[in-house]
Structure formats: structure tokens, C-alpha cells
Design a protein around this motif. Structure first.
Motif, PDB file in Angstrom:
ATOM      1  N   CYS A 141      -1.511  38.120  -5.836  1.00  0.00           N
ATOM      2  CA  CYS A 141      -1.958  39.484  -6.095  1.00  0.00           C
ATOM      3  C   CYS A 141      -2.815  39.888  -4.915  1.00  0.00           C
ATOM      4  CB  CYS A 141      -2.750  39.549  -7.405  1.00  0.00           C
ATOM      5  SG  CYS A 141      -3.406  41.195  -7.769  1.00  0.00           S
ATOM      6  N   GLY A 142      -2.287  40.714  -4.027  1.00  0.00           N
ATOM      7  CA  GLY A 142      -2.988  41.010  -2.790  1.00  0.00           C
ATOM      8  C   GLY A 142      -3.155  39.745  -1.985  1.00  0.00           C
ATOM      9  N   GLU A 143      -4.394  39.341  -1.716  1.00  0.00           N
ATOM     10  CA  GLU A 143      -4.662  38.102  -0.993  1.00  0.00           C
ATOM     11  C   GLU A 143      -4.955  36.934  -1.928  1.00  0.00           C
ATOM     12  OE1 GLU A 143      -4.359  37.539   2.152  1.00  0.00           O
ATOM     13  OE2 GLU A 143      -3.868  39.595   2.692  1.00  0.00           O
ATOM     14  N   ARG A 144      -5.010  37.185  -3.228  1.00  0.00           N
ATOM     15  CA  ARG A 144      -5.323  36.123  -4.190  1.00  0.00           C
ATOM     16  C   ARG A 144      -4.054  35.366  -4.558  1.00  0.00           C
ATOM     17  NH1 ARG A 144      -7.654  38.069  -9.757  1.00  0.00           N
ATOM     18  NH2 ARG A 144      -9.434  38.610  -8.435  1.00  0.00           N
ATOM     19  N   VAL A 145      -3.968  34.117  -4.162  1.00  0.00           N
ATOM     20  CA  VAL A 145      -2.804  33.296  -4.457  1.00  0.00           C
ATOM     21  C   VAL A 145      -2.873  32.819  -5.904  1.00  0.00           C
ATOM     22  CG1 VAL A 145      -1.554  31.193  -3.887  1.00  0.00           C
ATOM     23  CG2 VAL A 145      -2.542  32.577  -2.064  1.00  0.00           C
ATOM     24  N   VAL A 146      -1.879  33.154  -6.683  1.00  0.00           N
ATOM     25  CA  VAL A 146      -1.809  32.716  -8.081  1.00  0.00           C
ATOM     26  C   VAL A 146      -1.179  31.330  -8.161  1.00  0.00           C
ATOM     27  CG1 VAL A 146      -0.900  33.269 -10.377  1.00  0.00           C
ATOM     28  CG2 VAL A 146      -1.701  35.105  -8.878  1.00  0.00           C
ATOM     29  N   ASP A 147      -0.143  31.099  -7.369  1.00  0.00           N
ATOM     30  CA  ASP A 147       0.433  29.759  -7.224  1.00  0.00           C
ATOM     31  C   ASP A 147       1.240  29.713  -5.946  1.00  0.00           C
ATOM     32  OD1 ASP A 147       0.958  27.124  -7.808  1.00  0.00           O
ATOM     33  OD2 ASP A 147       2.676  27.534  -9.089  1.00  0.00           O
ATOM     34  N   GLU A 148       1.290  28.535  -5.345  1.00  0.00           N
ATOM     35  CA  GLU A 148       2.054  28.334  -4.120  1.00  0.00           C
ATOM     36  C   GLU A 148       2.498  26.879  -4.056  1.00  0.00           C
ATOM     37  OE1 GLU A 148       0.952  30.049  -0.038  1.00  0.00           O
ATOM     38  OE2 GLU A 148       0.438  27.925   0.187  1.00  0.00           O
ATOM     39  N   VAL A 149       3.743  26.655  -3.647  1.00  0.00           N
ATOM     40  CA  VAL A 149       4.270  25.299  -3.500  1.00  0.00           C
ATOM     41  C   VAL A 149       4.966  25.174  -2.159  1.00  0.00           C
ATOM     42  CG1 VAL A 149       4.584  24.989  -5.985  1.00  0.00           C
ATOM     43  CG2 VAL A 149       6.486  25.851  -4.617  1.00  0.00           C
ATOM     44  N   HIS A 150       5.097  23.927  -1.714  1.00  0.00           N
ATOM     45  CA  HIS A 150       5.881  23.627  -0.521  1.00  0.00           C
ATOM     46  C   HIS A 150       7.301  23.289  -0.946  1.00  0.00           C
ATOM     47  CE1 HIS A 150       3.171  23.461   3.015  1.00  0.00           C
ATOM     48  NE2 HIS A 150       2.248  23.444   2.076  1.00  0.00           N
ATOM     49  N   LEU A 151       8.265  23.959  -0.328  1.00  0.00           N
ATOM     50  CA  LEU A 151       9.668  23.688  -0.622  1.00  0.00           C
ATOM     51  C   LEU A 151      10.074  22.329  -0.058  1.00  0.00           C
ATOM     52  CD1 LEU A 151      11.159  27.185   0.302  1.00  0.00           C
ATOM     53  CD2 LEU A 151      10.712  26.317  -1.993  1.00  0.00           C
ATOM     54  N   THR A 152      10.906  21.624  -0.798  1.00  0.00           N
ATOM     55  CA  THR A 152      11.458  20.350  -0.333  1.00  0.00           C
ATOM     56  C   THR A 152      12.969  20.372  -0.518  1.00  0.00           C
ATOM     57  OG1 THR A 152      10.975  19.390  -2.510  1.00  0.00           O
ATOM     58  CG2 THR A 152       9.381  18.989  -0.748  1.00  0.00           C
ATOM     59  N   ALA A 153      13.639  19.484   0.176  1.00  0.00           N
ATOM     60  CA  ALA A 153      15.103  19.487   0.179  1.00  0.00           C
ATOM     61  C   ALA A 153      15.663  18.685  -0.991  1.00  0.00           C
ATOM     62  CB  ALA A 153      15.628  18.903   1.488  1.00  0.00           C
ATOM     63  N   PRO A 154      16.690  19.190  -1.662  1.00  0.00           N
ATOM     64  CA  PRO A 154      17.371  18.388  -2.686  1.00  0.00           C
ATOM     65  C   PRO A 154      18.247  17.328  -2.028  1.00  0.00           C
ATOM     66  CG  PRO A 154      18.531  20.459  -2.384  1.00  0.00           C
ATOM     67  CD  PRO A 154      17.314  20.518  -1.500  1.00  0.00           C
ATOM     68  N   ALA A 155      18.725  16.400  -2.850  1.00  0.00           N
ATOM     69  CA  ALA A 155      19.579  15.336  -2.311  1.00  0.00           C
ATOM     70  C   ALA A 155      20.894  15.890  -1.786  1.00  0.00           C
ATOM     71  CB  ALA A 155      19.832  14.281  -3.385  1.00  0.00           C
ATOM     72  N   ARG A 156      21.364  16.969  -2.394  1.00  0.00           N
ATOM     73  CA  ARG A 156      22.601  17.603  -1.933  1.00  0.00           C
ATOM     74  C   ARG A 156      22.566  19.076  -2.315  1.00  0.00           C
ATOM     75  NH1 ARG A 156      26.090  18.746  -5.974  1.00  0.00           N
ATOM     76  NH2 ARG A 156      25.922  17.618  -7.958  1.00  0.00           N
ATOM     77  N   SER A 157      23.439  19.850  -1.698  1.00  0.00           N
ATOM     78  CA  SER A 157      23.522  21.270  -2.007  1.00  0.00           C
ATOM     79  C   SER A 157      23.926  21.483  -3.464  1.00  0.00           C
ATOM     80  CB  SER A 157      24.541  21.950  -1.090  1.00  0.00           C
ATOM     81  OG  SER A 157      24.141  21.855   0.267  1.00  0.00           O
ATOM     82  N   GLY A 158      23.456  22.575  -4.038  1.00  0.00           N
ATOM     83  CA  GLY A 158      23.801  22.902  -5.414  1.00  0.00           C
ATOM     84  C   GLY A 158      22.904  22.270  -6.453  1.00  0.00           C
ATOM     85  N   VAL A 159      21.807  21.645  -6.012  1.00  0.00           N
ATOM     86  CA  VAL A 159      20.893  20.981  -6.937  1.00  0.00           C
ATOM     87  C   VAL A 159      19.525  21.656  -6.840  1.00  0.00           C
ATOM     88  CG1 VAL A 159      19.776  18.810  -7.583  1.00  0.00           C
ATOM     89  CG2 VAL A 159      22.114  18.796  -6.706  1.00  0.00           C
ATOM     90  N   ALA A 160      19.012  22.109  -7.963  1.00  0.00           N
ATOM     91  CA  ALA A 160      17.695  22.734  -7.988  1.00  0.00           C
ATOM     92  C   ALA A 160      16.602  21.675  -7.898  1.00  0.00           C
ATOM     93  CB  ALA A 160      17.532  23.555  -9.262  1.00  0.00           C
ATOM     94  N   ARG A 161      15.424  22.074  -7.447  1.00  0.00           N
ATOM     95  CA  ARG A 161      14.240  21.222  -7.456  1.00  0.00           C
ATOM     96  C   ARG A 161      13.392  21.630  -8.649  1.00  0.00           C
ATOM     97  NH1 ARG A 161      13.789  16.697  -5.283  1.00  0.00           N
ATOM     98  NH2 ARG A 161      11.664  16.970  -4.495  1.00  0.00           N
ATOM     99  N   THR A 162      13.006  20.658  -9.496  1.00  0.00           N
ATOM    100  CA  THR A 162      12.315  20.952 -10.741  1.00  0.00           C
ATOM    101  C   THR A 162      11.008  20.171 -10.838  1.00  0.00           C
ATOM    102  OG1 THR A 162      13.469  19.200 -11.976  1.00  0.00           O
ATOM    103  CG2 THR A 162      14.513  21.367 -11.902  1.00  0.00           C
ATOM    104  N   TYR A 163      10.004  20.810 -11.452  1.00  0.00           N
ATOM    105  CA  TYR A 163       8.736  20.136 -11.727  1.00  0.00           C
ATOM    106  C   TYR A 163       8.933  19.192 -12.906  1.00  0.00           C
ATOM    107  CZ  TYR A 163       3.709  19.508 -12.463  1.00  0.00           C
ATOM    108  OH  TYR A 163       2.459  18.973 -12.601  1.00  0.00           O
ATOM    109  N   ASP A 164       8.307  18.028 -12.852  1.00  0.00           N
ATOM    110  CA  ASP A 164       8.503  16.974 -13.849  1.00  0.00           C
ATOM    111  C   ASP A 164       8.280  17.499 -15.269  1.00  0.00           C
ATOM    112  OD1 ASP A 164       8.552  14.625 -15.369  1.00  0.00           O
ATOM    113  OD2 ASP A 164       7.477  13.462 -13.864  1.00  0.00           O
ATOM    114  N   GLY A 165       9.323  17.417 -16.098  1.00  0.00           N
ATOM    115  CA  GLY A 165       9.251  17.911 -17.463  1.00  0.00           C
ATOM    116  C   GLY A 165       8.345  17.120 -18.377  1.00  0.00           C
ATOM    117  N   ARG A 166       7.880  15.948 -17.936  1.00  0.00           N
ATOM    118  CA  ARG A 166       6.936  15.166 -18.749  1.00  0.00           C
ATOM    119  C   ARG A 166       5.536  15.758 -18.709  1.00  0.00           C
ATOM    120  NH1 ARG A 166       7.879   9.428 -16.006  1.00  0.00           N
ATOM    121  NH2 ARG A 166       7.616  10.829 -14.237  1.00  0.00           N
TER     122      ARG A 166
END
Length: 610
Positions: free
Chosen positions: A137-162
Motif C-alpha cells: 500500500c504505497g510504500e508500506r509492504v504488506v508481504d513480499e517473497v523471493h521467487l524461486t524456480a520449480p523443478a520443471r515448467s508447469g509446476v507452481a511453487r507453494t507455501y508449506d501446507g503444514r
């Protein structure tokens, strides 16, 4: 959630003193949103085929209140923050409490069923192997992550569901994994719009085939459930001292010291020379915290190894007295290597405290002979402790670039026997995590640290593993030498070879355990303490001090509520107002972390109810 440098740190400091600063650049439509009110939980940055029109980002509302995206910006940039592109929500886009919203790169035609809102071409293509993705919101970061590569194309990156999604926990790349589902996203694997599946055990850095047979999990001390082994990456474990020629029998007294620059497990690593090695095995986790030293030795019994501090593991490879190389590997991946020249009897070779990283320990000028006696035989060395600062530039030992052996390893070096050549000077200061260089600690003074939250009675894990304390820094400080203590006499002085740095406006988490699988899923822990926080009603106190000077203290009398942290109202985030009656309150039901306990460790507290 990661900050955006000094500007954001100053802004966070302003929020901690009550609401938005008058100088804070925020959009009025979203000014009520705080960091952590939305959490990035999934993204598809490398679809099958062309990226255009197929990428998506999933947001989660972890609170009990409806959140509207109007006024927010969804942005993507390179890892250094450059070449940013953003999409601003100009219309109302509500996100129900506890629900997920999927934003898609849909540029023409109808939206796929799993996409709730399209941002079109505004972000361009997300980085396939890296970059930043965030909401602000403006300059206030609500959330930010660093992108990482999946093992192969077509696979989403997901936060641990546990884990309960939170904007501090998702900063840790180890809590992300490749998606396993195959939902409405066609051939893509992921779970857009719904809770994620638990992450599975990760393979070794060298790949499954590189280190076949190594156990992928280990059991931490104090718990019964196994977790994935946190194997070090190159640079996260540094060889800092070698004893190749102890007094007495070499097969009993040889040892190697390593320094962890990040929390790691030694399970599955191979320690040895360029020609042979021994794997560190066992079902229990052989864990090191960031900044911790560990000794690996030929024998664990003090009566045989010359009185070493307790080795964490053993190895069976002879270290040549004529000179050689010591290596640490994870599968086929070289973690660190160091060469040494002819070994003087009873004298260890050690890297200068100022140069203790996996790059600079390659230089021969980084090493010198030890001068401090240890153990029962009078050998010289500092096993398990910080080394001294080498003087005179070099000494008996040479380095080796990781992955190879110096061509002159083993060539006699002049001056080895001269005890005065590299006597060294006492190591001072701490090693800066950013520069890798030693500097004087930034000692906090009264008014620079504030106790803002504590968990005395966790419900998800035992008290001995899950208790924690949060500290807000009002200026740039290092916590090295700071003491955290209770009114009942328990106390811990924070010590580390690395600088325990906290930026102005940042929050440091001190906990009973820094093992995420044992502490209830806390975000990154800066330091640990060993005393208990009282659960029962009575007169209780927490104190921060340094060199006998009081920095901050809080008192309370109420009994702890199981699974609920006690948090400071953000409008009273200074060492004076946190003493006022009613300044602390139970964390609200919508503020959860890790395995589900209530609290906001590492992020902005929620306002206390009137």
C-alpha cells in the motif's frame, strides 16, 4: 515478508509508535492494512510453454476480517528491486476472512475458473528462476517473497501446507516446495484458490542420485517427529581449524572444526580428504545454529581424544602430517575445502577470525598456527570456539580454492616452528553477515530496544521448545552481549561469532529453539535462551540489559493462556509506554503462526481491543 531497505525500516518504526506516520506514503484506500494482513501462498512463475497469459499469484487473508485490495499494488521486480512493474487495484476486490484469492496474467478472453481477478500484462513475465513478488500500500509492504524456480515448467511453487500462512514465515525459501496437485490449472501442478498440501522431504543439493542412501529426514532433540534434513549449501559451513598432528596417537586425537553461517544439519555430509571421506550418519539431527562452531573428531571420548569439547560426529580418514586438504561434501556438491601445509606436532592450523568464510579461507594468508592451549595434553588450538585474529599475514598453512587442491600443498613452509611468527591478537567484534568482515558491535543503549511480545505457554509444542520473546529495535543495533533474563533468576547472554544485527524498525525473535520443526513453526530465530517463562499467575518480569545496564523491562501478573502470546499494543511501542497498565493483551484469534498458536512473531502486532 522482506523489507525494502532503510525507508521501510523507518516506516515500520513509525507504525510501531501508533498508526501511519504523517510522512508515510500510503494510499488512503488501503491505509488500514498492516504487514501480514495478506500473505502470498502460491505462484506459478514458469508455466508449460509460453508464460504469457498463464502465470498466477495466490493471496491468503489470514485474519478474521474482510480485506479489500482497492488501493493496493501487486508488483514484481528483479531480486535487487530494479525493473519493477506493478498493477494497482482501482476497484473493490474483497477477500473473505481465511480465504484465498487468485490473481492471473489473463490478457484476453475469459478468465480460467481458478482465476478470481486478472492483472493483464501489467507485471510482464515473472522471473522463472528469481526475483521479487509482493503486495504493498504505497510504500508500506504488506508481504513480499523471493521467487524461486520449480523443478520443471508447469509446476507452481507453494507455501508449506503444514504451516499457518504468515508473512514472516514465507520469507524462508525452505518452507516452499513444488505443488503436487493437478487442479483447474490444466496441466499445471498446484492448488490455486485452496489450502496447499504439505511439503514433502527435500532431496540433497546434489540431487537424489548424487547422494543415494542418505536419510532425507532426522529427528531433532526433544521431539519424536522427523523433519527434512537442512543440508548446508556452499558457503553455509566453513572449515575454520584443523588438527592433523596431535600429541600422542593421531588416530585418536585428530580433529576438524567447522563454523555454520546459517542453521544447518550435518547429517549426510561427507568429511575427509581429497581421496577419502566419512559420512555423518544417524537418525538424530546433528544441528548447528548460525554462528555456532562444531568439532568433528576421530574419537568422541575425551580420555582418548585429548580432552576435546564434545564432538558432534566422528570421521575415519587420516589427516596427513606432511600436508593435505580437508573437504566437506554433500553428495557431489563441495560445501567447503581447505588445504594445510606440514603439521607441527600439537599445534592446530586455524583461519583468522576476520576471514572465516568459505571464500576467504581459500587464501594462504587467512591461516596461521594456533597459540592457545586446550585439553589434557597441552595441544594448541581453539576447538569449538572462535579463533584468534592472525597477525603477520599468513603462516604455516595455505588455502585451496574449493573444488581443487593447491599444486604446492605439502611444500615445507618456513617459520612453522617459530611460536612468535603468528601469535595473533585476541579476536574482537563480530563478523558482519552482509560483508563477511569483522567490526565492532553496535551496542544498544537505553531506549533502543523494546520488548513487544512473548509466548509463555505454547500449545502446539512443549514450552521447552516453543517459548519465545520478540524485541523491537528503534535504531540499528547488534544483540551480541545483550542479556535476556527473568525475574526468577534465569538469564541468557546472547553470544555469536556473527553480528546479531537488527535494523531500525526491525523485530528480533529470541526463542527456546531455532529448529522450525520443533518450535511450532516460528519464523527465523536470531538467538536462543534457556530459561522458562512462567505460566502461572504471580509477579513476573522480563528484562533486557547489556553490561549491567537496563535496556527495557516488562512485568505481568496474569496466568498465561495456552497457545496465546501476550503482545504489546503497537501504539505503545517504546520502553516507557510498554510499562503502562493495559499495554499488553492476548494476541487476537485471527493472528496465527506456524502450527496454529496465536501471535505475530517477527511482524507488527495487532491493536489491543479498547
Amino acid at each position: 515478508m522482506r523489507g525494502r531497505g532503510i525507508l521501510l525500516a523507518l516506516l515500520v518504526g513509525a507504525w510501531g509508535c501508533g498508526g501511519a506516520s504523517s510522512d508515510e506514503a500510503v494510499d488512503e484506500a488501503c491505509a488500514g492494512l498492516l504487514p501480514g494482513d495478506l500473505v502470498i501462498t502460491e505462484y506459478l512463475n514458469d508455466p508449460e510453454g509460453t508464460d504469457t497469459g498463464q502465470e498466477y499469484v495466490e493471496l491468503h487473508n489470514p485474519s478474521r476480517d474482510r480485506v479489500d485490495l482497492r488501493g493496493l499494488a501487486l508488483y514484481a521486480a528483479r531480486s535487487d528491486g530494479s525493473q519493477e512493474k506493478a498493477y494497482v487495484f482501482t476497484q473493490s476486490v474483497p477477500v473473505a476472512p481465511g480465504s484465498y484469492l487468485v490473481l492471473g496474467d489473463v490478457r484476453e478472453g475469459p478468465r480460467p475458473a481458478y482465476v478470481d481477478h486478472a492483472y493483464g500484462e501489467a507485471l510482464g513475465a515473472l522471473g522463472n528462476t528469481g526475483g521479487l513478488l509482493g503486495v504493498r500500500c504505497g510504500e508500506r509492504v504488506v508481504d513480499e517473497v523471493h521467487l524461486t524456480a520449480p523443478a520443471r515448467s508447469g509446476v507452481a511453487r507453494t507455501y508449506d501446507g503444514r504451516l499457518v500462512p504468515d508473512s514472516a514465515g514465507n520469507d524462508d525459501p525452505e518452507r516452499w516446495c513444488d505443488g503436487t496437485g493437478a487442479g483447474d490449472a490444466g496441466t499445471s501442478r498446484g492448488s490455486p484458490g485452496m489450502a496447499n498440501a504439505p511439503c514433502e522431504s527435500k532431496s540433497t543439493p546434489g540431487g537424489p542420485a548424487a547422494d543415494a542412501g542418505v536419510a532425507e529426514t532426522c529427528v531433532p532433540d526433544g521431539v519424536q517427529l522427523a523433519r527434512p534434513v537442512a543440508r548446508p549449501r556452499p558457503g553455509e559451513l566453513v572449515i575454520t581449524e584443523v588438527m592433523a598432528n596431535p600429541r600422542g596417537d593421531d588416530t585418536l586425537g585428530e580433529w576438524v572444526e567447522v563454523l555454520a553461517t546459517a542453521p544447518v544439519d550435518l547429517n549426510g555430509l561427507t568429511v575427509g580428504s581429497d581421496s577419502a571421506g566419512t559420512k555423518v550418519e544417524g537418525t538424530r539431527c546433528v544441528s548447528l545454529a548460525a554462528g555456532a562452531h562444531a568439532v568433528l573428531a576421530r574419537r568422541t571420548e575425551a580420555v582418548l581424544n585429548g580432552g576435546l569439547p564434545q564432538p558432534v560426529a566422528t570421521f575415519g580418514v587420516d589427516l596427513r602430517n606432511s600436508g593435505g586438504v580437508v573437504m566437506v561434501r554433500s553428495g557431489d556438491v563441495l560445501i567447503d575445502a581447505a588445504a594445510y601445509g606440514p603439521a607441527e606436532e600439537g599445534v592446530a592450523t586455524q583461519v583468522s577470525a576476520l576471514l572465516a568464510d568459505a571464500s576467504r579461507n581459500d587464501s594462504q594468508e587467512a591461516w596461521c598456527r594456533a597459540t592457545e592451549p586446550h585439553g589434557t595434553r597441552g595441544d594448541l588450538g581453539t576447538p569449538g570456539r572462535a579463533n584468534r585474529v592472525c597477525s603477520g599475514g599468513g603462516g604455516a598453512d595455505a588455502g585451496v580454492p574449493d573444488g581443487g587442491v593447491r599444486s604446492d600443498a605439502g611444500t615445507p613452509d618456513a617459520g612453522v616452528a617459530d611460536a612468535g611468527v603468528d601469535a595473533g591478537t585476541p579476536a574482537s567484534g563480530c563478523i558482519d553477515r552482509a560483508t563477511g568482515r569483522s567490526r565492532a558491535p553496535r551496542v544498544p543503549d537505553a531506549g533502543s530496544l523494546v520488548l513487544t511480545e512473548f509466548m509463555a505457554d505454547p500449545a502446539a509444542v512443549t514450552d521447552a521448545m516453543g517459548e519465545w520473546v520478540e524485541v523491537l529495535a528503534l535504531r540499528d543495533v547488534d544483540l551480541n552481549g545483550v542479556s535476556l533474563s527473568s525475574g526468577s533468576g534465569g538469564g541468557t547472554v546472547l553470544t555469536s561469532t556473527l553480528c546479531l544485527s537488527v535494523r531500525a524498525g526491525g523485530r528480533a525473535l529470541l526463542a527456546r529453539s531455532d529448529d522450525v520443526s520443533a518450535n511450532g513453526g516460528l519464523p527465523a530465530v536470531l538467538g536462543t535462551f534457556s530459561f522458562n517463562l512462567a505460566n502461572s499467575a504471580g509477579s513476573h518480569m522480563l528484562r533486557l540489559s547489556v553490561d549491567g545496564r537496563l535496556l527495557d523491562a516488562v512485568t505481568w501478573t496474569a496466568a498465561a493462556v495456552p497457545g496465546v502470546a501476550s503482545q504489546l499494543d503497537p501504539s505503545r511501542s517504546d520502553p516507557g509506554r510498554n510499562d503502562l497498565a493495559g499495554s499488553f493483551c492476548p494476541a487476537p484469534t485471527g493472528a496465527r503462526y506456524g502450527l496454529g498458536d496465536r501471535g505475530t512473531p517477527g511482524v507488527e502486532n495487532r491493536p489491543c481491543a479498547p
